[in-house]
Design an enzyme around this catalytic site. Structure first.
Site, PDB file in Angstrom:
ATOM      1  N   GLU A   1      11.508   1.925  -4.243  1.00 49.98           N
ATOM      2  CA  GLU A   1      12.480   1.395  -3.291  1.00 49.98           C
ATOM      3  C   GLU A   1      13.858   1.964  -3.587  1.00 49.98           C
ATOM      4  OE1 GLU A   1      11.974  -2.949  -2.257  1.00 49.98           O
ATOM      5  OE2 GLU A   1      10.925  -2.904  -4.168  1.00 49.98           O
TER       6      GLU A   1
ATOM      7  N   HIS B   1       0.830  -6.230  -5.062  1.00 52.72           N
ATOM      8  CA  HIS B   1       0.843  -5.012  -4.246  1.00 52.72           C
ATOM      9  C   HIS B   1       0.076  -3.856  -4.888  1.00 52.72           C
ATOM     10  CE1 HIS B   1       3.453  -7.144  -1.727  1.00 52.72           C
ATOM     11  NE2 HIS B   1       4.609  -6.701  -2.131  1.00 52.72           N
TER      12      HIS B   1
ATOM     13  N   ASP C   1      -0.888 -11.091   1.198  1.00 48.49           N
ATOM     14  CA  ASP C   1      -0.123  -9.972   0.639  1.00 48.49           C
ATOM     15  C   ASP C   1       0.121  -8.999   1.787  1.00 48.49           C
ATOM     16  OD1 ASP C   1       0.850  -7.660  -0.558  1.00 48.49           O
ATOM     17  OD2 ASP C   1      -0.369  -7.889  -2.353  1.00 48.49           O
ATOM     18  N   HIS C   2       1.377  -8.892   2.219  1.00 44.77           N
ATOM     19  CA  HIS C   2       1.656  -8.142   3.450  1.00 44.77           C
ATOM     20  C   HIS C   2       1.294  -6.668   3.338  1.00 44.77           C
ATOM     21  CE1 HIS C   2       5.506  -7.269   1.329  1.00 44.77           C
ATOM     22  NE2 HIS C   2       5.452  -6.152   2.012  1.00 44.77           N
TER      23      HIS C   2
ATOM     24  N   LYS D   1      -0.925  -3.378   6.333  1.00 43.93           N
ATOM     25  CA  LYS D   1      -0.547  -2.026   6.741  1.00 43.93           C
ATOM     26  C   LYS D   1      -1.796  -1.213   7.085  1.00 43.93           C
ATOM     27  CE  LYS D   1       3.613  -2.118   3.866  1.00 43.93           C
ATOM     28  NZ  LYS D   1       4.552  -2.163   4.979  1.00 43.93           N
TER      29      LYS D   1
ATOM     30  N   ASP E   1       6.750  -8.959 -10.082  1.00 49.96           N
ATOM     31  CA  ASP E   1       7.031  -8.953  -8.655  1.00 49.96           C
ATOM     32  C   ASP E   1       6.071  -8.065  -7.879  1.00 49.96           C
ATOM     33  OD1 ASP E   1       8.517  -9.684  -6.349  1.00 49.96           O
ATOM     34  OD2 ASP E   1       9.642  -7.809  -6.445  1.00 49.96           O
TER      35      ASP E   1
END
Length: 508
Positions: free
Chosen positions: A231, A255, A192-193, A197, A250
């Site tokens: 977003e 996230h 999970d990108h 961070k 999603d």
């Protein structure tokens, strides 16, 4: 690469095998991350990239394609020498799970390449593919023995799986079952990108390395927690995928729940993968499972209509290419959750995420309980500013503490002020994709930032009542909001009825 007197561990020699090597994810994130690791001298000394293509392609053509993508999406200036050194080890091999015999050929070619490159037989398989290809690829890799490890784990074989990991609780369990029949849990890296961070990782340091925060990190001092991922972009060209997925699936089980688990988890006994992941799974499993009626009451879903964001005009979501004209898919979701444990009993967690909103923002806002007002009743003070600790993740990274202070002058007057820490003011970090840390961790075998099977299933279990309730409701209850707005008005009402409100970021 060194940080002060600390030297980073050099990864073992390995083959980095990418399924979906010609796709968008590889070009935008995987290859720029590998390039950034190369510039920091954090790739193995003996290393090769194997690009798996579904049709026969030359290695030279694949190198040219990857170089073109690197020049387009790199986060740093491209040093031609570094790029050449990285890409000269790229080899294209054809394989398609629809043709099982192609994986027998893949095994033969990969083993010959490994011997030539002296990678020691260590393999990292990266599935940068659509989710429906995860299980078929893993099954074929398992069938030909490319994922099998010796009892001592040497050489090592690891599999990186992108999100979304399932589309609901049943599919997540089924995917876990399939993968765990092929390999052990320690070999699976569910990526999970968001966890790459810096500010996200800093949540653990902020909480557990500072004696001033952890003693007040509980229901006695915290009123509620807000987690926001907004977003400005619309769905764009992803209409087919998004209409079958929606904002909830999603973003929330991955996230937002990753952020929630870091904020709410108990202090781990030690900072290692097993202990940290166990605490994260524990707090996700403590999220109260709501009935479908409760889920409807404690959620808001919305869909954007035509509007303008900056200079960009967006049409109705329902008019997006590959989206059904009568679609009831949400582009905005807001939830109210509670955690059934001692630390968080009675503290609501409000989550929201959406597309085509008026700003890009990812943050965690921790609202502290209001101080007693009694001592100010005989002063000009009529209200006290709210106390927030805000962890900003995008577009800027930093931490802000909001508190009250006295306005200079002879009388007692107060005002809310902010104390800010911005990463860019203190650390000269190179621009990054967010994948560098995660890919590096995959290569050194540190899975502390990756989800475990039980954590994934606990997240889907908490989300499932909302999925079921919204599916049954269809278009009933689906709110609309204008593109470029703050989202549906009902999202504000979700907090208003509790006597609370969403935090408004400072302007400028």
């Amino acid at each position: 690469m060194a940080n002060g007197s600390f030297a980073y561990k050099k990864p073992d020699s390995c083959a980095f095998v990418i399924f979906g090597v010609t796709g968008d994810l590889t070009h935008r994130l995987v290859m720029p991350s590998l390039y950034n690791l190369a510039t920091s001298n954090l790739l193995p000394d003996r290393f090769c990239i194997v690009g798996i293509t579904r049709k026969e392609a030359s290695s030279e053509k694949l190198r040219d394609d990857l170089l073109e993508g690197l020049r387009k999406y790199a986060t740093r200036h491209i040093d031609d020498e570094v790029a050449k050194r990285l890409l000269q080890c790229v080899t294209a091999i054809e394989a398609d799970p629809a043709e099982p015999e192609s994986f027998d050929r893949l095994k033969d070619k990969l083993e010959k390449l490994e011997a030539k490159r002296e990678t020691g037989g260590n393999r990292l398989f990266y599935l940068a593919t659509p989710p429906n290809a995860f299980a078929p690829i893993a099954e074929q890799l398992g069938r030909v023995g490319l994922l099998q490890e010796q009892d001592n784990g040497t050489p090592w074989h690891r599999l990186v799986v992108e999100k979304p990991f399932g589309t609901d609780l049943a599919s997540a369990k089924a995917l876990n079952d399939k993968l765990l029949k092929i390999m052990d849990e320690h070999q699976i890296y569910r990526i999970d990108h968001y966890l790459g961070k810096e500010t996200v990782q800093n949540i653990l340091v902020l909480r557990f390395a500072n004696g001033m925060f952890e003693p007040i990190w509980n229901r006695h001092h915290i009123d509620h927690v807000q987690i926001t991922v907004e977003e400005t972009l619309g769905v764009g060209t992803r209409g087919s995928f998004y209409d079958a997925t929606g904002a909830l699936r999603d973003m929330v089980p991955n996230h937002l729940f990753q952020l929630l688990s870091l904020v709410a988890m108990e202090p781990p006994a030690r900072f290692d993968a097993h202990t940290v992941r166990s605490e994260k799974a524990e707090v996700l499993s403590a999220i109260q499972i709501q009935s479908e009626a409760e889920a409807l009451q404690n959620s808001v879903r919305g869909q954007y209509t035509a509007g303008q964001i900056g200079n960009t005009k967006l049409s109705d979501y329902s008019r997006t290419e590959d989206v059904k004209p009568d679609s009831a898919t949400e582009t905005f979701a807001a939830l109210k959750l509670t955690i059934d444990n001692w630390r968080w009993a009675g503290v609501p967690f409000y989550l929201r995420t959406g597309k085509a909103l008026n700003q890009k923002r990812t943050e965690v806002a921790i609202k502290f309980r209001q101080a007693p007002f009694a001592m100010f009743t005989c002063t000009p003070v009529d209200t006290l500013a709210e106390n927030y600790l805000v962890i900003a993740i995008e577009p800027t990274q930093g931490i802000t503490l909001q508190f009250n202070t006295k306005i200079p002058g002879p009388s007692i007057r107060t005002d809310g002020v902010e104390m800010k820490f911005n990463y860019k003011d203190y650390f000269q970090a190179e621009p990054a994709t967010g994948y560098e840390t995660l890919i590096y961790d995959c290569m050194i075998g540190d899975n502390i930032l990756f989800q475990r099977a039980d954590s994934v299933e606990a997240g889907w279990k908490a989300v499932q009542p909302f999925i079921d309730a919204w599916k049954k409701a269809g278009g009933d209850g689906l709110q609309t909001y204008t593109a470029g707005s703050e989202g549906p008005e009902a999202a504000a009402e979700l907090l208003t009825r509790d006597g609370r409100s969403w935090r408004k970021p400072a302007q400028g």
